[in-house]
Design an enzyme around this catalytic site. Structure first.
Site, PDB file in Angstrom:
ATOM      1  N   ASP A  57       0.844  -1.201   0.000  1.00 33.69           N
ATOM      2  CA  ASP A  57       0.000   0.000   0.000  1.00 33.69           C
ATOM      3  C   ASP A  57       0.878   1.248   0.000  1.00 33.69           C
ATOM      4  OD1 ASP A  57      -1.848   2.033   0.833  1.00 33.69           O
ATOM      5  OD2 ASP A  57      -3.094   0.469   1.741  1.00 33.69           O
ATOM      6  N   ALA A  81      -4.243   4.682  -7.216  1.00 36.02           N
ATOM      7  CA  ALA A  81      -5.435   5.431  -6.810  1.00 36.02           C
ATOM      8  C   ALA A  81      -6.642   4.514  -6.918  1.00 36.02           C
ATOM      9  CB  ALA A  81      -5.639   6.642  -7.725  1.00 36.02           C
ATOM     10  N   SER A  83      -9.990   4.769  -8.756  1.00 35.87           N
ATOM     11  CA  SER A  83     -10.141   5.610  -9.950  1.00 35.87           C
ATOM     12  C   SER A  83     -11.522   5.622 -10.598  1.00 35.87           C
ATOM     13  CB  SER A  83      -9.112   5.167 -10.996  1.00 35.87           C
ATOM     14  OG  SER A  83      -9.495   3.927 -11.562  1.00 35.87           O
ATOM     15  N   THR A 132      -5.894  13.875 -12.836  1.00 39.38           N
ATOM     16  CA  THR A 132      -6.975  13.822 -13.815  1.00 39.38           C
ATOM     17  C   THR A 132      -7.532  15.211 -14.127  1.00 39.38           C
ATOM     18  OG1 THR A 132      -9.275  13.096 -14.036  1.00 39.38           O
ATOM     19  CG2 THR A 132      -8.469  13.314 -11.815  1.00 39.38           C
ATOM     20  N   ASP A 133      -8.168  15.324 -15.290  1.00 38.70           N
ATOM     21  CA  ASP A 133      -8.851  16.587 -15.631  1.00 38.70           C
ATOM     22  C   ASP A 133     -10.130  16.775 -14.805  1.00 38.70           C
ATOM     23  OD1 ASP A 133     -10.435  14.609 -16.825  1.00 38.70           O
ATOM     24  OD2 ASP A 133     -10.502  15.566 -18.800  1.00 38.70           O
ATOM     25  N   GLU A 134     -10.580  15.693 -14.132  1.00 37.22           N
ATOM     26  CA  GLU A 134     -11.863  15.781 -13.414  1.00 37.22           C
ATOM     27  C   GLU A 134     -11.785  16.732 -12.221  1.00 37.22           C
ATOM     28  OE1 GLU A 134     -14.077  12.142 -13.079  1.00 37.22           O
ATOM     29  OE2 GLU A 134     -13.004  11.239 -14.756  1.00 37.22           O
ATOM     30  N   TYR A 158     -14.554  10.918  -6.179  1.00 39.17           N
ATOM     31  CA  TYR A 158     -13.285  10.591  -6.853  1.00 39.17           C
ATOM     32  C   TYR A 158     -12.503  11.859  -7.168  1.00 39.17           C
ATOM     33  CZ  TYR A 158     -10.161   9.750 -10.812  1.00 39.17           C
ATOM     34  OH  TYR A 158      -9.070   9.744 -11.658  1.00 39.17           O
ATOM     35  N   LYS A 162      -8.897  13.273  -5.707  1.00 42.30           N
ATOM     36  CA  LYS A 162      -7.727  13.539  -6.548  1.00 42.30           C
ATOM     37  C   LYS A 162      -7.299  15.002  -6.405  1.00 42.30           C
ATOM     38  CE  LYS A 162      -5.805  11.221  -9.110  1.00 42.30           C
ATOM     39  NZ  LYS A 162      -4.662  10.249  -8.971  1.00 42.30           N
ATOM     40  N   ASN A 188      -8.616   8.143 -20.519  1.00 39.94           N
ATOM     41  CA  ASN A 188      -7.783   7.222 -21.301  1.00 39.94           C
ATOM     42  C   ASN A 188      -8.604   6.042 -21.806  1.00 39.94           C
ATOM     43  OD1 ASN A 188      -4.411   7.200 -19.996  1.00 39.94           O
ATOM     44  ND2 ASN A 188      -5.847   8.892 -20.008  1.00 39.94           N
ATOM     45  N   LEU A 198     -16.335   2.876 -19.466  1.00 41.68           N
ATOM     46  CA  LEU A 198     -17.243   2.938 -20.621  1.00 41.68           C
ATOM     47  C   LEU A 198     -16.806   2.083 -21.827  1.00 41.68           C
ATOM     48  CD1 LEU A 198     -19.800   4.281 -21.924  1.00 41.68           C
ATOM     49  CD2 LEU A 198     -18.205   5.917 -22.923  1.00 41.68           C
ATOM     50  N   HIS A 293     -23.546  13.852 -12.421  1.00 42.83           N
ATOM     51  CA  HIS A 293     -22.751  13.514 -13.614  1.00 42.83           C
ATOM     52  C   HIS A 293     -22.186  14.772 -14.286  1.00 42.83           C
ATOM     53  CE1 HIS A 293     -22.749  10.549 -17.267  1.00 42.83           C
ATOM     54  NE2 HIS A 293     -21.557  11.070 -17.017  1.00 42.83           N
TER      55      HIS A 293
HETATM   56  P1  NAD Z   1      -6.784   1.735 -12.132  1.00 42.21           P
HETATM   57  O1  NAD Z   1      -7.915   1.798 -11.164  1.00 42.21           O
HETATM   58  O2  NAD Z   1      -6.913   0.888 -13.350  1.00 42.21           O
HETATM   59  O3  NAD Z   1      -5.458   1.257 -11.374  1.00 42.21           O
HETATM   60  C1  NAD Z   1      -5.116   1.710 -10.103  1.00 42.21           C
HETATM   61  C2  NAD Z   1      -4.024   0.792  -9.556  1.00 42.21           C
HETATM   62  O4  NAD Z   1      -3.649   1.298  -8.256  1.00 42.21           O
HETATM   63  C3  NAD Z   1      -4.492  -0.654  -9.358  1.00 42.21           C
HETATM   64  O5  NAD Z   1      -3.505  -1.542  -9.837  1.00 42.21           O
HETATM   65  C4  NAD Z   1      -4.631  -0.784  -7.835  1.00 42.21           C
HETATM   66  O6  NAD Z   1      -4.398  -2.095  -7.365  1.00 42.21           O
HETATM   67  C5  NAD Z   1      -3.588   0.195  -7.354  1.00 42.21           C
HETATM   68  N1  NAD Z   1      -3.879   0.721  -6.008  1.00 42.21           N
HETATM   69  C6  NAD Z   1      -5.067   1.166  -5.529  1.00 42.21           C
HETATM   70  N2  NAD Z   1      -4.938   1.554  -4.246  1.00 42.21           N
HETATM   71  C7  NAD Z   1      -3.621   1.373  -3.924  1.00 42.21           C
HETATM   72  C8  NAD Z   1      -2.864   1.611  -2.750  1.00 42.21           C
HETATM   73  N3  NAD Z   1      -3.429   2.120  -1.644  1.00 42.21           N
HETATM   74  N4  NAD Z   1      -1.547   1.330  -2.766  1.00 42.21           N
HETATM   75  C9  NAD Z   1      -0.968   0.797  -3.873  1.00 42.21           C
HETATM   76  N5  NAD Z   1      -1.636   0.542  -5.000  1.00 42.21           N
HETATM   77  C10 NAD Z   1      -2.950   0.831  -5.038  1.00 42.21           C
HETATM   78  O7  NAD Z   1      -6.504   3.260 -12.513  1.00 42.21           O
HETATM   79  P2  NAD Z   1      -5.921   3.851 -13.885  1.00 42.21           P
HETATM   80  O8  NAD Z   1      -7.038   4.085 -14.815  1.00 42.21           O
HETATM   81  O9  NAD Z   1      -4.761   3.045 -14.308  1.00 42.21           O
HETATM   82  O10 NAD Z   1      -5.428   5.269 -13.362  1.00 42.21           O
HETATM   83  C11 NAD Z   1      -4.096   5.447 -12.874  1.00 42.21           C
HETATM   84  C12 NAD Z   1      -3.939   6.882 -12.395  1.00 42.21           C
HETATM   85  O11 NAD Z   1      -4.216   7.786 -13.447  1.00 42.21           O
HETATM   86  C13 NAD Z   1      -4.906   7.248 -11.264  1.00 42.21           C
HETATM   87  O12 NAD Z   1      -4.220   8.050 -10.341  1.00 42.21           O
HETATM   88  C14 NAD Z   1      -6.008   8.037 -11.949  1.00 42.21           C
HETATM   89  O13 NAD Z   1      -6.578   8.983 -11.069  1.00 42.21           O
HETATM   90  C15 NAD Z   1      -5.231   8.712 -13.065  1.00 42.21           C
HETATM   91  N6  NAD Z   1      -6.006   9.016 -14.289  1.00 42.21           N
HETATM   92  C16 NAD Z   1      -6.763   8.045 -14.885  1.00 42.21           C
HETATM   93  C17 NAD Z   1      -7.453   8.352 -16.061  1.00 42.21           C
HETATM   94  C18 NAD Z   1      -8.274   7.311 -16.785  1.00 42.21           C
HETATM   95  O14 NAD Z   1      -8.961   7.658 -17.757  1.00 42.21           O
HETATM   96  N7  NAD Z   1      -8.231   6.042 -16.400  1.00 42.21           N
HETATM   97  C19 NAD Z   1      -7.361   9.631 -16.611  1.00 42.21           C
HETATM   98  C20 NAD Z   1      -6.561  10.585 -15.962  1.00 42.21           C
HETATM   99  C21 NAD Z   1      -5.880  10.262 -14.811  1.00 42.21           C
HETATM  100  P1  TYD Z   2     -16.122   6.238 -17.161  1.00 51.86           P
HETATM  101  O1  TYD Z   2     -15.454   5.305 -18.110  1.00 51.86           O
HETATM  102  O2  TYD Z   2     -16.650   5.709 -15.878  1.00 51.86           O
HETATM  103  O3  TYD Z   2     -15.094   7.451 -16.909  1.00 51.86           O
HETATM  104  P2  TYD Z   2     -15.333   8.883 -16.150  1.00 51.86           P
HETATM  105  O4  TYD Z   2     -16.552   8.834 -15.350  1.00 51.86           O
HETATM  106  O5  TYD Z   2     -14.093   8.993 -15.319  1.00 51.86           O
HETATM  107  O6  TYD Z   2     -15.393   9.921 -17.239  1.00 51.86           O
HETATM  108  O7  TYD Z   2     -17.313   6.923 -17.920  1.00 51.86           O
HETATM  109  C1  TYD Z   2     -17.117   7.669 -19.114  1.00 51.86           C
HETATM  110  C2  TYD Z   2     -18.440   8.292 -19.468  1.00 51.86           C
HETATM  111  O8  TYD Z   2     -19.341   7.244 -19.856  1.00 51.86           O
HETATM  112  C3  TYD Z   2     -19.108   9.020 -18.304  1.00 51.86           C
HETATM  113  O9  TYD Z   2     -19.780  10.179 -18.825  1.00 51.86           O
HETATM  114  C4  TYD Z   2     -20.125   8.015 -17.792  1.00 51.86           C
HETATM  115  C5  TYD Z   2     -20.523   7.252 -19.047  1.00 51.86           C
HETATM  116  N1  TYD Z   2     -20.909   5.826 -18.837  1.00 51.86           N
HETATM  117  C6  TYD Z   2     -22.097   5.343 -19.377  1.00 51.86           C
HETATM  118  O10 TYD Z   2     -22.876   6.077 -20.032  1.00 51.86           O
HETATM  119  N2  TYD Z   2     -22.415   4.021 -19.171  1.00 51.86           N
HETATM  120  C7  TYD Z   2     -21.615   3.187 -18.451  1.00 51.86           C
HETATM  121  O11 TYD Z   2     -21.971   1.993 -18.269  1.00 51.86           O
HETATM  122  C8  TYD Z   2     -20.382   3.696 -17.922  1.00 51.86           C
HETATM  123  C9  TYD Z   2     -19.440   2.820 -17.134  1.00 51.86           C
HETATM  124  C10 TYD Z   2     -20.062   5.027 -18.148  1.00 51.86           C
END
Ligand code: NAD
Ligand code: TYD
Length: 356
Positions: A57, A81, A83, A132-134, A158, A162, A188, A198, A293
């Protein structure tokens, strides 16, 4: 050597795979292996001495301090994180714990380690925080895309967690001088994406003959970036980013959700047509909207482009085609995810939802 946290998750694992494909520099990968961590993604690195995996952790300061002292990395890249926005709505506790408290402990461990470094090693050390941009909140239809100076207005547990972690990272530089950099990236997509988000959810459900649940009117806009372009941006920022700066990362690909779902269906119609000749679009079902949302995200990535010369390689069209093809050629990876906690999660999220 670099220390990557969360390197068994979607982006972290893509980052580790790309890093070791391009460099001999070893990676210590610290991951708690929550539901989102999947070591199967890293099977190609089995037996590779350049990859040291440690289950743990980021909030375990003693463990992190020991890893830092033992391995002497030149950088920490923090992907770890919780996420998923929908999960943060159902149960925000883990988000506060990992994203805020965990980042705090990680920063403290990094500060202790960096404080003991001398000369060149101390000057070169970086703590790169992946965000994240969120954190910037939601845009109206005509609003300009988020720049690095946009006000923080997080709306979900979330994004609030962040945002808090970003503030801690900033403060650890201003107060203690820790050499930090933060990146804020848009949504991503790509290989190894956990199929509750999604794009992978739509691919996996479509192939299984299940409904494609679109929240609300499906007109929420996200700005999509192929995961390998995010990884190249992080490598570039690590190489040349300025201390305590933040860099927005995005691919100039704003799309409403329903358009994404239509594109996925059209690609599947082409690459894996249904036996009965109907389109996967017939499986789309509008469901109750996500509470709070965010309507639109859009990233202005000009700073990263002009100051560090980074540009994405993939267009949305090329990236989404690669992604759909990846899921079609890796059904085993998906099946193994589905046999785990994923199933229970899908039940909690969608059971009892009526059409909007
Ligand atoms: P993910 O949920 O797929 O992966 C997160 C990883 O972190 C997992 O392997 C999990 O086991 C690990 N983890 C969770 N809690 C932990 C802890 N306490 N200690 C150690 N490991 C831990 O997330 P992702 O989509 O790969 O995102 C990675 C990073 O990028 C995150 O910080 C997220 O906020 C950021 N991010 C994600 C997106 C996206 O679209 N997925 C976009 C912008 C930024
Ligand atoms: P998601 O992949 O959860 O990413 P984020 O909420 O971080 O943007 O969702 C992307 C968009 O798709 C978001 O506007 C929510 C929408 N969504 C659906 O419409 N149906 C679904 O089943 C899921 C998981 C997301």
């Amino acid at each position: 050597m670099i220390l990557v946290t969360g390197g068994a998750g979607f982006i972290g694992a893509n980052f580790v795979l790309d890093w070791l494909a391009a460099s001999q520099e070893p990676v210590i990968n610290l991951d708690k292996l929550t539901y989102a961590g999947n070591l199967e993604t890293l099977t190609s690195l089995q037996g590779d001495a350049r990859h040291i995996f440690v289950q743990g952790d980021i909030g375990d300061s003693a463990l992190v301090s020991r890893l830092l002292t033992e391995h002497q990395p030149r950088a920490v890249i923090n992907f770890a994180a919780e996420s998923h926005v929908d999960r943060s709505i159902h149960g925000p506790g883990d988000f506060i714990q990992t994203n805020i408290v965990g980042t705090f402990h990680l920063l403290e461990a990094a500060r202790g380690y960096w404080g003991d470094l001398q000369g060149e090693a101390r000057a070169a050390f970086r703590f790169l925080h992946v965000s994240t941009d969120e954190v910037y909140g939601s845009l109206g239809p005509g609003d300009a895309a988020f720049t690095e100076t946009h006000r923080y207005e997080p709306n979900s547990p979330y994004s609030a967690s962040k945002a808090a972690s970003d503030h801690l990272v900033r403060a650890w530089h201003h107060t203690y001088g820790l050499p930090v950099i933060t990146t804020n990236c848009s949504n991503n997509y790509g290989p190894y994406h956990f199929p509750e988000k999604l794009i992978p959810l739509m691919i996996v459900n479509a192939l299984a003959g299940k409904t494609l649940p679109v929240y609300g009117d499906g007109m929420q806009v996200r700005d999509w970036l192929y995961v390998k372009d995010h990884c190249s941006a992080i490598r570039r920022v690590l190489e040349a980013g300025k201390l305590c700066e933040t860099y927005n990362v995005g691919g100039w690909n704003e799309k409403p959700n329903i358009e994404i779902v239509h594109t996925v269906c059209a690609l599947l119609d082409e690459l894996r047509p249904k036996a009965d000749g109907t389109s996967y679009k017939t499986q789309i079902s509008y469901v109750k909207d996500r509470p709070g949302h965010d309507r639109r995200y859009a990233i202005d990535a000009r700073k990263l482009e002009s100051e560090l010369g980074w540009k994405p390689v993939e267009t949305f069209e090329s990236g989404i085609r690669k992604t759909v093809q990846w899921y079609l050629t890796n059904p085993g990876w998906v099946a193994n995810v589905q046999s785990g906690a994923y199933r229970e999660w899908v039940q909690t999220q969608y059971a009892g939802q009526e059409a909007a």
